[in-house]
Design a protein around this motif. Structure first.
Motif, PDB file in Angstrom:
ATOM      1  N   LEU A 196     -41.434  -1.781 -33.404  1.00 28.29           N
ATOM      2  CA  LEU A 196     -40.588  -2.823 -33.120  1.00 28.29           C
ATOM      3  C   LEU A 196     -40.026  -3.506 -34.020  1.00 28.29           C
ATOM      4  O   LEU A 196     -38.552  -4.273 -34.099  1.00 28.29           O
ATOM      5  N   GLU A 197     -40.244  -3.022 -35.113  1.00 31.22           N
ATOM      6  CA  GLU A 197     -39.607  -3.837 -36.270  1.00 31.22           C
ATOM      7  C   GLU A 197     -38.289  -2.349 -36.769  1.00 31.22           C
ATOM      8  O   GLU A 197     -37.335  -3.419 -36.959  1.00 31.22           O
ATOM      9  N   SER A 198     -38.895  -1.318 -36.177  1.00 26.84           N
ATOM     10  CA  SER A 198     -37.984  -0.571 -36.589  1.00 26.84           C
ATOM     11  C   SER A 198     -36.703  -0.177 -36.118  1.00 26.84           C
ATOM     12  O   SER A 198     -35.737   0.080 -36.279  1.00 26.84           O
ATOM     13  N   VAL A 199     -37.792  -0.533 -34.448  1.00 28.22           N
ATOM     14  CA  VAL A 199     -35.563  -0.850 -33.418  1.00 28.22           C
ATOM     15  C   VAL A 199     -34.714  -1.372 -33.517  1.00 28.22           C
ATOM     16  O   VAL A 199     -34.016  -2.020 -33.802  1.00 28.22           O
ATOM     17  N   LYS A 208     -28.733   5.146 -27.246  1.00 27.97           N
ATOM     18  CA  LYS A 208     -29.334   5.239 -26.475  1.00 27.97           C
ATOM     19  C   LYS A 208     -30.837   5.473 -27.795  1.00 27.97           C
ATOM     20  O   LYS A 208     -30.418   5.828 -28.570  1.00 27.97           O
ATOM     21  N   ILE A 209     -31.692   5.290 -26.485  1.00 26.37           N
ATOM     22  CA  ILE A 209     -34.013   5.759 -28.012  1.00 26.37           C
ATOM     23  C   ILE A 209     -34.535   6.674 -26.199  1.00 26.37           C
ATOM     24  O   ILE A 209     -34.255   5.794 -25.683  1.00 26.37           O
ATOM     25  N   LEU A 210     -35.025   7.130 -27.133  1.00 26.10           N
ATOM     26  CA  LEU A 210     -36.369   8.147 -26.562  1.00 26.10           C
ATOM     27  C   LEU A 210     -37.180   7.535 -26.666  1.00 26.10           C
ATOM     28  O   LEU A 210     -37.560   7.169 -27.816  1.00 26.10           O
ATOM     29  N   TYR A 211     -37.748   7.019 -25.360  1.00 28.53           N
ATOM     30  CA  TYR A 211     -39.305   6.356 -25.604  1.00 28.53           C
ATOM     31  C   TYR A 211     -39.993   6.264 -25.006  1.00 28.53           C
ATOM     32  O   TYR A 211     -39.756   6.709 -23.238  1.00 28.53           O
ATOM     33  N   ILE A 266     -36.575  -3.070 -26.778  1.00 30.75           N
ATOM     34  CA  ILE A 266     -37.354  -3.821 -27.443  1.00 30.75           C
ATOM     35  C   ILE A 266     -38.440  -5.214 -25.814  1.00 30.75           C
ATOM     36  O   ILE A 266     -39.368  -5.360 -26.656  1.00 30.75           O
ATOM     37  N   ALA A 267     -38.097  -4.676 -25.230  1.00 29.08           N
ATOM     38  CA  ALA A 267     -38.447  -5.794 -24.684  1.00 29.08           C
ATOM     39  C   ALA A 267     -39.256  -4.696 -24.220  1.00 29.08           C
ATOM     40  O   ALA A 267     -40.810  -5.492 -23.677  1.00 29.08           O
ATOM     41  N   SER A 268     -39.463  -3.827 -23.663  1.00 26.66           N
ATOM     42  CA  SER A 268     -41.291  -2.811 -23.078  1.00 26.66           C
ATOM     43  C   SER A 268     -41.964  -2.810 -24.408  1.00 26.66           C
ATOM     44  O   SER A 268     -43.204  -3.132 -24.008  1.00 26.66           O
ATOM     45  N   MET A 269     -41.167  -2.427 -25.738  1.00 26.13           N
ATOM     46  CA  MET A 269     -42.567  -3.119 -26.903  1.00 26.13           C
ATOM     47  C   MET A 269     -42.775  -4.452 -27.249  1.00 26.13           C
ATOM     48  O   MET A 269     -44.013  -4.120 -27.329  1.00 26.13           O
ATOM     49  N   LYS A 329     -33.161   4.994 -23.519  1.00 22.87           N
ATOM     50  CA  LYS A 329     -33.869   3.575 -22.616  1.00 22.87           C
ATOM     51  C   LYS A 329     -32.006   3.079 -24.232  1.00 22.87           C
ATOM     52  O   LYS A 329     -32.056   3.649 -24.728  1.00 22.87           O
ATOM     53  N   ASP A 330     -31.641   1.440 -23.295  1.00 20.83           N
ATOM     54  CA  ASP A 330     -30.525   1.378 -24.407  1.00 20.83           C
ATOM     55  C   ASP A 330     -31.861   0.551 -25.117  1.00 20.83           C
ATOM     56  O   ASP A 330     -32.677   0.004 -25.363  1.00 20.83           O
TER      57      ASP A 330
END
Length: 125
Positions: free
Chosen positions: A42-45, A72-75, A91-94, A85-86
């Protein structure tokens, strides 16, 4: 003879509780590790959001510069399914995952504490 049997039963119960406590400690450790990983991710994203150029470690003190192709990020959304995902969605998912793990950690810790108290009560009876 009856005292011996009662003593053996108490020893068996104590051993079972000890094994259960060790299992619970293992679960606590696994939850804590997962929580640490999520918090670091989360901190990295959050740090990468908005950055255009990134440094990736290759090992041995070597790094490579890279430019992001898009925002975009592969999550991993679960069950080994990877979705694009954007940043805000990731961030919300994490954050949600972090909350779930914190609750699981709190519950597992409470269960372990209850087991320890029960074992102490059994010991003094």
């Amino acid at each position: 003879d009856n005292e011996k049997r009662v003593s053996q039963q108490k020893m068996m119960q104590a051993h079972a509780m000890q094994q259960q406590a060790q299992q619970m400690e293992g679960q606590l450790s696994a939850i804590q590790s997962a929580l640490t990983e999520v918090m670091q991710g989360l901190e990295s994203v959050k740090a990468l959001k908005g950055e255009k150029e990134l440094l990736f470690p290759l090992g041995g003190g070597a790094f490579v510069k890279a430019r992001k192709a898009d925002e975009k990020i592969l999550y991993d959304v679960g069950a080994q399914i990877i979705a694009e995902k954007d940043y805000d969605s990731v961030i919300a998912s994490m954050e949600e995952r972090r909350k779930e793990l914190e609750n699981a950690l709190k519950n597992a810790s409470a269960n372990l504490n209850a087991l320890v108290k029960r074992a102490q009560n059994e010991q003094f009876q």
